[in-house]
Write a protein that holds these residues in place. Structure first.
Motif, PDB file in Angstrom:
ATOM      1  N   VAL A 135     -31.132 -32.220 -33.976  1.00  0.00           N
ATOM      2  CA  VAL A 135     -32.411 -31.512 -33.827  1.00  0.00           C
ATOM      3  C   VAL A 135     -32.173 -30.144 -33.197  1.00  0.00           C
ATOM      4  O   VAL A 135     -32.688 -29.133 -33.663  1.00  0.00           O
ATOM      5  CB  VAL A 135     -33.407 -32.348 -32.979  1.00  0.00           C
ATOM      6  CG1 VAL A 135     -34.636 -31.516 -32.632  1.00  0.00           C
ATOM      7  CG2 VAL A 135     -33.809 -33.602 -33.738  1.00  0.00           C
ATOM      8  N   ASP A 136     -31.349 -30.101 -32.136  1.00  0.00           N
ATOM      9  CA  ASP A 136     -31.043 -28.817 -31.494  1.00  0.00           C
ATOM     10  C   ASP A 136     -30.401 -27.867 -32.488  1.00  0.00           C
ATOM     11  O   ASP A 136     -30.698 -26.683 -32.529  1.00  0.00           O
ATOM     12  CB  ASP A 136     -30.074 -29.011 -30.314  1.00  0.00           C
ATOM     13  CG  ASP A 136     -30.781 -29.668 -29.142  1.00  0.00           C
ATOM     14  OD1 ASP A 136     -32.019 -29.742 -29.184  1.00  0.00           O
ATOM     15  OD2 ASP A 136     -30.086 -30.115 -28.211  1.00  0.00           O
ATOM     16  N   ARG A 187     -30.351 -35.849 -31.002  1.00  0.00           N
ATOM     17  CA  ARG A 187     -30.735 -34.631 -30.280  1.00  0.00           C
ATOM     18  C   ARG A 187     -29.851 -33.467 -30.713  1.00  0.00           C
ATOM     19  O   ARG A 187     -30.319 -32.349 -30.899  1.00  0.00           O
ATOM     20  CB  ARG A 187     -30.640 -34.857 -28.775  1.00  0.00           C
ATOM     21  CG  ARG A 187     -31.768 -34.197 -28.042  1.00  0.00           C
ATOM     22  CD  ARG A 187     -32.119 -34.779 -26.678  1.00  0.00           C
ATOM     23  NE  ARG A 187     -31.253 -35.791 -26.173  1.00  0.00           N
ATOM     24  CZ  ARG A 187     -30.250 -35.553 -25.334  1.00  0.00           C
ATOM     25  NH1 ARG A 187     -29.968 -34.330 -24.955  1.00  0.00           N
ATOM     26  NH2 ARG A 187     -29.525 -36.550 -24.865  1.00  0.00           N
ATOM     27  N   SER A 219     -30.756 -27.826 -35.688  1.00  0.00           N
ATOM     28  CA  SER A 219     -31.618 -27.354 -36.783  1.00  0.00           C
ATOM     29  C   SER A 219     -32.725 -26.429 -36.290  1.00  0.00           C
ATOM     30  O   SER A 219     -33.296 -25.689 -37.067  1.00  0.00           O
ATOM     31  CB  SER A 219     -32.206 -28.536 -37.547  1.00  0.00           C
ATOM     32  OG  SER A 219     -32.636 -29.516 -36.655  1.00  0.00           O
ATOM     33  N   SER A 220     -33.016 -26.450 -34.990  1.00  0.00           N
ATOM     34  CA  SER A 220     -34.168 -25.671 -34.524  1.00  0.00           C
ATOM     35  C   SER A 220     -33.781 -24.217 -34.248  1.00  0.00           C
ATOM     36  O   SER A 220     -32.652 -23.816 -34.471  1.00  0.00           O
ATOM     37  CB  SER A 220     -34.719 -26.301 -33.255  1.00  0.00           C
ATOM     38  OG  SER A 220     -33.755 -26.183 -32.237  1.00  0.00           O
TER      39      SER A 220
END
Lengths: 411, 126
Positions: free
Chosen positions: A217-218, A214, A220-221
């Motif tokens: 992902v956080d 997570r 990279s977003s």
């Protein structure tokens, strides 16, 4: 010298157009000065005794007549901020006009007196200025977009560099899970005291892997800047999870001292993590030759004092005395900064690392991100020992006026 | 007689579960060392038949630990199996694993059956 001549002389030398129409005689012109001749390109000899319909287009004449009537009806001065008449060669002439109702004392004639100023140049300059301003706004918007793209590009590069380490960190909980499955798949003995431990370990392994994935992902977003109030220690915890592998491999010990009760800072988490990851990785590289690599991450809040604007060093350039800030410092015991490199640290594509180790965008992008947060980033040698110190000064209040982008943009 | 296995890995949960699995699967006496800097001293007092050694650890990495084993007469001939979660093949060939000279490298997550076979083979040689 007769008074009339004086008045005529004054009227003809005025820098504004003056005219008068007789309302009792179908609004025929009874006064038409030199400037009015110049603006309309109609000579007084032709205009006097004629009305608007004889001199201008029907549409213009209708308009002038309606204003004249309104002036008479109102019985007071009327301002026409901008009107357009057709000038020489069909060019538009912009006028600012006042019209005044006058009753002539001797004759009782009702007159409409007009005074017009040619504002064509002003209007043209204003239009040019508006157009330039629009270009500037567009260019600024484009620049901000490009900056965000650059930040994202640099971030993708960081992700690439972190990927192997993050995968390693995920594989460890996976290894633990597989051991749990192996143990339990041979049949579960309800009296086996290990079962509870194994299940608890498996659960915590899933949580750990989930947190790492997570976190990545956080990180990279999110392309646009979106700030929220956060406690600095939570950011540092997340970052240390993502760079754990790099720290372990380089045998770097980390000392974190960040009070839990610091004022909130307003951060775009993903972009700010990018800054800290950059600084941590830089420190790790700088400490590659150190005997005991040690990175200290510390923070404090403070009220700025003695801030002098536009000082040579331009410290605290966006802050004023009395501003409450949070200061985050990353202190390493690496090789420090070469004197020749000090002034170029923040130049894009400047790097002291070997080809393939870094693009040289890290620090320039890091500083840009900090500036977008209304803060400052300074990097220099530490004074107490060998090594470098990166200092981030962050505002504890959101002031969008200092920031290039709004505090909340669409996600 | 139970074969003695020393697990050196900073991941406490992993070593705990591996120990449980090994002890359930065979006649093993397993000791855990989560601090790599103490691996050699623990090994000297425990005198394992085989060592399962992690590669990336804080303090000392697996390669350094292996090198210390090599320079210690009583540990020099103890077989070492490197366990690694490294995913980059270049890291495996250029890094601590290659430097260690260990001939047995197993990837994490560990295939328990494979690990047991490798332990059998490695300890049978002795």
């Amino acid at each position: 010298m007769e008074p009339l001549t004086l008045v005529e002389s004054v009227l003809d030398n005025l820098p504004v157009a003056v005219f008068a129409k007789d309302a009792n005689d179908d609004f025929r012109f009874v006064l038409w000065n030199k400037k009015q001749e110049e603006i309309t390109t109609v000579k007084a000899s032709r205009a006097l005794g004629r009305d608007d319909y004889a001199l201008f287009s029907e549409e213009s004449a209708d308009y002038f007549r309606s204003v004249d009537k309104a002036v008479l009806k109102a019985g007071r001065l009327l301002k026409v901020p901008e009107e357009i008449i057709e000038g020489k060669n069909g060019q538009d002439i912009h006028l600012r006009t006042v019209k005044i109702p006058v009753i002539e004392e001797e004759t009782g004639r009702r007159l409409v007196v007009g005074i017009s100023e040619d504002i064509t140049e002003q209007v043209r300059s204003r239009a040019q200025l508006e157009s330039l301003n629009k270009n500037l706004v567009d260019a600024n918007k484009e620049l901000q977009e490009t900056q965000l793209q650059l930040i994202q590009a640099e971030k993708l590069e960081s992700i690439g560099r972190l990927a192997a380490g993050v995968a390693h960190e995920v594989k460890n909980p996976l290894a633990l899970l597989l051991l749990g499955v192996d143990y339990l798949s041979n049949g579960i003995d309800p009296d086996d005291p290990n079962v509870d431990t194994i299940l608890a370990q498996m659960r915590s392994a899933v949580d750990r892997a989930d947190r790492i994935v997570r976190g990545l992902v956080d990180f990279s977003s999110q392309r646009s800047l979106s700030r929220e109030p956060v406690q600095l220690y939570t950011v540092i915890d997340e970052v240390l999870l993502l760079v754990k592998h790099e720290l372990t491999r380089s045998n770097t010990s980390v000392e974190v001292s960040i009070p839990r009760d610091l004022p909130h800072v307003f951060l775009d988490l993903s972009k700010f993590e990018q800054v800290v990851i950059n600084l941590v990785i830089n420190a790790v590289h700088a400490m590659s030759e150190s005997e005991r690599p040690c990175l200290e991450i510390r923070a404090r809040s403070e009220s700025l004092r003695d801030v002098v604007k536009n000082q040579g060093a331009r410290r605290y350039e966006v802050f004023r005395s009395g501003d409450h800030v949070v200061i985050l410092e990353l202190v390493d015991n690496g090789c420090g900064i070469d004197n020749n490199d000090a002034t170029r640290l923040f130049d894009p594509f400047f790097t002291t690392k070997a080809t393939g180790v870094g693009t040289g965008l890290g620090l320039s992008v890091a500083r840009k991100i900090v500036q977008l947060h209304g803060g400052e980033l300074h990097v220099g040698d530490r004074e107490d020992a060998k090594g470098a110190i990166a200092k981030l000064i962050l505002p504890t209040k959101v002031d969008t006026g200092k920031v290039g982008l709004s505090s909340k943009t669409a996600k | 007689m139970a074969r003695k296995i020393l697990l050196v890995d900073d991941e406490a949960g992993f070593t705990q579960l591996l120990k449980m699995n090994l002890e359930k699967s065979g006649d093993f006496e397993v000791t855990i060392e989560n601090d790599s800097t103490r691996a050699v001293s623990t090994a000297r007092s425990f005198l394992p038949d085989i060592v399962l050694l992690d590669v990336v650890m804080p303090g000392m990495d697996g390669g350094d630990v292996q090198a210390q084993f090599q320079s210690s007469p009583e540990l020099r001939n103890v077989p070492v199996i490197m366990l690694t979660a490294l995913v980059d093949s270049a890291e495996l060939s250029d890094g601590a694993v290659a430097q260690s000279g260990s001939s047995i490298v197993l990837p994490k997550p560990v295939d328990l059956d494979l690990l047991l076979r490798v332990i059998d083979e490695a300890t049978a040689v002795i």
